[in-house]
Design a protein around this motif. Structure first.
Motif, PDB file in Angstrom:
ATOM      1  N   GLU A  63     -18.894 -32.898 -32.553  1.00 60.61           N
ATOM      2  CA  GLU A  63     -18.131 -33.865 -33.335  1.00 60.61           C
ATOM      3  C   GLU A  63     -16.787 -34.183 -32.672  1.00 60.61           C
ATOM      4  N   TRP A  64     -16.545 -35.471 -32.424  1.00 61.30           N
ATOM      5  CA  TRP A  64     -15.218 -35.897 -31.962  1.00 61.30           C
ATOM      6  C   TRP A  64     -14.257 -35.832 -33.143  1.00 61.30           C
ATOM      7  N   LYS A  65     -13.072 -35.303 -32.920  1.00 61.20           N
ATOM      8  CA  LYS A  65     -12.072 -35.192 -33.988  1.00 61.20           C
ATOM      9  C   LYS A  65     -10.776 -35.850 -33.541  1.00 61.20           C
ATOM     10  N   THR A  66     -10.122 -36.531 -34.460  1.00 63.73           N
ATOM     11  CA  THR A  66      -8.888 -37.251 -34.148  1.00 63.73           C
ATOM     12  C   THR A  66      -7.673 -36.461 -34.631  1.00 63.73           C
ATOM     13  N   TYR A  67      -6.701 -36.353 -33.750  1.00 64.63           N
ATOM     14  CA  TYR A  67      -5.485 -35.600 -34.053  1.00 64.63           C
ATOM     15  C   TYR A  67      -4.275 -36.521 -33.896  1.00 64.63           C
ATOM     16  N   GLN A  68      -3.384 -36.436 -34.869  1.00 66.02           N
ATOM     17  CA  GLN A  68      -2.174 -37.260 -34.860  1.00 66.02           C
ATOM     18  C   GLN A  68      -0.936 -36.373 -34.919  1.00 66.02           C
ATOM     19  N   GLU A  69       0.229 -37.023 -34.853  1.00 62.49           N
ATOM     20  CA  GLU A  69       1.511 -36.308 -34.873  1.00 62.49           C
ATOM     21  C   GLU A  69       1.547 -35.280 -36.002  1.00 62.49           C
ATOM     22  N   GLY A  70       1.930 -34.075 -35.654  1.00 64.51           N
ATOM     23  CA  GLY A  70       2.056 -33.019 -36.650  1.00 64.51           C
ATOM     24  C   GLY A  70       0.823 -32.140 -36.753  1.00 64.51           C
ATOM     25  N   THR A  71      -0.260 -32.515 -36.069  1.00 60.98           N
ATOM     26  CA  THR A  71      -1.478 -31.693 -36.093  1.00 60.98           C
ATOM     27  C   THR A  71      -1.661 -31.005 -34.738  1.00 60.98           C
ATOM     28  N   SER A  72      -2.565 -30.044 -34.689  1.00 57.72           N
ATOM     29  CA  SER A  72      -2.833 -29.360 -33.427  1.00 57.72           C
ATOM     30  C   SER A  72      -4.279 -28.876 -33.396  1.00 57.72           C
ATOM     31  N   PHE A  73      -4.748 -28.550 -32.207  1.00 55.50           N
ATOM     32  CA  PHE A  73      -6.101 -28.002 -32.065  1.00 55.50           C
ATOM     33  C   PHE A  73      -6.116 -27.013 -30.910  1.00 55.50           C
ATOM     34  N   LYS A  74      -7.109 -26.137 -30.924  1.00 51.08           N
ATOM     35  CA  LYS A  74      -7.214 -25.091 -29.909  1.00 51.08           C
ATOM     36  C   LYS A  74      -8.446 -25.311 -29.045  1.00 51.08           C
ATOM     37  N   VAL A  75      -8.278 -25.105 -27.762  1.00 49.29           N
ATOM     38  CA  VAL A  75      -9.396 -25.181 -26.823  1.00 49.29           C
ATOM     39  C   VAL A  75      -9.593 -23.782 -26.245  1.00 49.29           C
ATOM     40  N   PRO A  76     -10.836 -23.265 -26.253  1.00 44.48           N
ATOM     41  CA  PRO A  76     -11.059 -21.909 -25.742  1.00 44.48           C
ATOM     42  C   PRO A  76     -10.752 -21.783 -24.243  1.00 44.48           C
ATOM     43  N   ALA A  77     -10.570 -20.564 -23.784  1.00 43.41           N
ATOM     44  CA  ALA A  77     -10.415 -20.286 -22.358  1.00 43.41           C
ATOM     45  C   ALA A  77     -11.702 -20.630 -21.616  1.00 43.41           C
ATOM     46  N   ASN A  78     -11.553 -20.973 -20.330  1.00 40.48           N
ATOM     47  CA  ASN A  78     -12.710 -21.239 -19.471  1.00 40.48           C
ATOM     48  C   ASN A  78     -13.676 -22.242 -20.099  1.00 40.48           C
ATOM     49  N   SER A  79     -13.110 -23.281 -20.652  1.00 38.07           N
ATOM     50  CA  SER A  79     -13.892 -24.310 -21.324  1.00 38.07           C
ATOM     51  C   SER A  79     -13.426 -25.674 -20.815  1.00 38.07           C
ATOM     52  N   SER A  80     -13.733 -26.713 -21.556  1.00 40.10           N
ATOM     53  CA  SER A  80     -13.264 -28.045 -21.200  1.00 40.10           C
ATOM     54  C   SER A  80     -13.208 -28.892 -22.457  1.00 40.10           C
ATOM     55  N   PHE A  81     -12.473 -29.993 -22.371  1.00 40.14           N
ATOM     56  CA  PHE A  81     -12.433 -30.914 -23.508  1.00 40.14           C
ATOM     57  C   PHE A  81     -12.275 -32.332 -23.004  1.00 40.14           C
ATOM     58  N   ARG A  82     -12.914 -33.245 -23.741  1.00 45.81           N
ATOM     59  CA  ARG A  82     -12.806 -34.666 -23.434  1.00 45.81           C
ATOM     60  C   ARG A  82     -11.860 -35.307 -24.447  1.00 45.81           C
ATOM     61  N   LEU A  83     -11.116 -36.280 -23.981  1.00 43.72           N
ATOM     62  CA  LEU A  83     -10.081 -36.922 -24.796  1.00 43.72           C
ATOM     63  C   LEU A  83     -10.210 -38.424 -24.701  1.00 43.72           C
ATOM     64  N   LYS A  84     -10.043 -39.100 -25.819  1.00 40.93           N
ATOM     65  CA  LYS A  84      -9.874 -40.553 -25.823  1.00 40.93           C
ATOM     66  C   LYS A  84      -8.512 -40.847 -26.442  1.00 40.93           C
ATOM     67  N   VAL A  85      -7.647 -41.498 -25.681  1.00 37.18           N
ATOM     68  CA  VAL A  85      -6.306 -41.845 -26.166  1.00 37.18           C
ATOM     69  C   VAL A  85      -6.261 -43.358 -26.350  1.00 37.18           C
ATOM     70  N   PRO A  86      -6.109 -43.842 -27.597  1.00 35.29           N
ATOM     71  CA  PRO A  86      -6.136 -45.290 -27.812  1.00 35.29           C
ATOM     72  C   PRO A  86      -4.876 -45.999 -27.313  1.00 35.29           C
ATOM     73  N   VAL A  87      -3.719 -45.397 -27.488  1.00 36.60           N
ATOM     74  CA  VAL A  87      -2.455 -46.053 -27.098  1.00 36.60           C
ATOM     75  C   VAL A  87      -1.602 -45.110 -26.257  1.00 36.60           C
ATOM     76  N   LEU A  88      -1.165 -44.038 -26.862  1.00 34.88           N
ATOM     77  CA  LEU A  88      -0.310 -43.054 -26.190  1.00 34.88           C
ATOM     78  C   LEU A  88      -0.378 -41.762 -26.981  1.00 34.88           C
ATOM     79  N   ALA A  89      -0.336 -40.650 -26.280  1.00 30.24           N
ATOM     80  CA  ALA A  89      -0.271 -39.351 -26.947  1.00 30.24           C
ATOM     81  C   ALA A  89       0.831 -38.519 -26.306  1.00 30.24           C
ATOM     82  N   ASP A  90       1.736 -38.036 -27.129  1.00 36.72           N
ATOM     83  CA  ASP A  90       2.826 -37.152 -26.706  1.00 36.72           C
ATOM     84  C   ASP A  90       2.448 -35.763 -27.217  1.00 36.72           C
TER      85      ASP A  90
END
Lengths: 104, 104
Positions: free
Chosen positions: A70-97
């Motif tokens: 499942e793709w999940k969307t994260y916005q300002e004030g939220t966070s997520f964890k990625v495991p060690a020795n893994s990978s993640f794909r990202l789609k940024v619509p405008v800008l992500a800080d």
């Protein structure tokens, strides 16, 4: 926490994807590290060595962590964890800080 | 000096020109401030309040300071100063990584 105090910043930026993703490393007295970065619009994939906690400081990104369905969307004030020795794909619509913490 | 030590970093990025220019503020114990930034390819103009010393950390930019007639190109390892209450125009061909010091 809107500031990182008593830290060392590596001046030179890390540049990925022709500059569409840039970050700078921040080192803490206890030996831990974070990076503060900006991603412009685009699709990206990153690998992890250490586990990472990605904290959204502005904008948004939609994320698929390896092994998940499942793709999940994260916005300002939220966070997520990625495991060690893994990978993640990202789609940024405008800008992500973001602030990325490397977990030992 | 490749690192900034004993500093406070404001986590949230400053975003200009739709993200083609981004920077983060670094605060020193003596009350001075620098920004570490990245400019992607483009033409930009910035105004100054305090005087600024722009140190090139990577890439290059070609600069015209208000009141001058000659565009000058600066690359990694070089720097230039912009007077207070002035402005400067920039042409970045690919990417410029910089450290801006605000001079009191």
């Amino acid at each position: 926490m809107s500031e990182l105090k008593n830290v060392t910043v590596i001046k030179k930026a890390n540049v990925y994807f022709d500059g569409k993703v840039t970050s700078r490393a921040v080192l803490f007295e206890d030996g831990t590290k974070k990076t503060l970065g900006v991603m412009l619009a685009g699709d990206y994939e990153f690998n992890t060595d250490a586990a990472e906690i990605m904290e959204m400081l502005g904008g948004e990104m939609t994320v698929l962590i390896a092994g998940e369905t499942e793709w999940k969307t994260y916005q300002e004030g939220t966070s997520f964890k990625v495991p060690a020795n893994s990978s993640f794909r990202l789609k940024v619509p405008v800008l992500a800080d973001y602030c990325c913490s490397y977990v030992k």
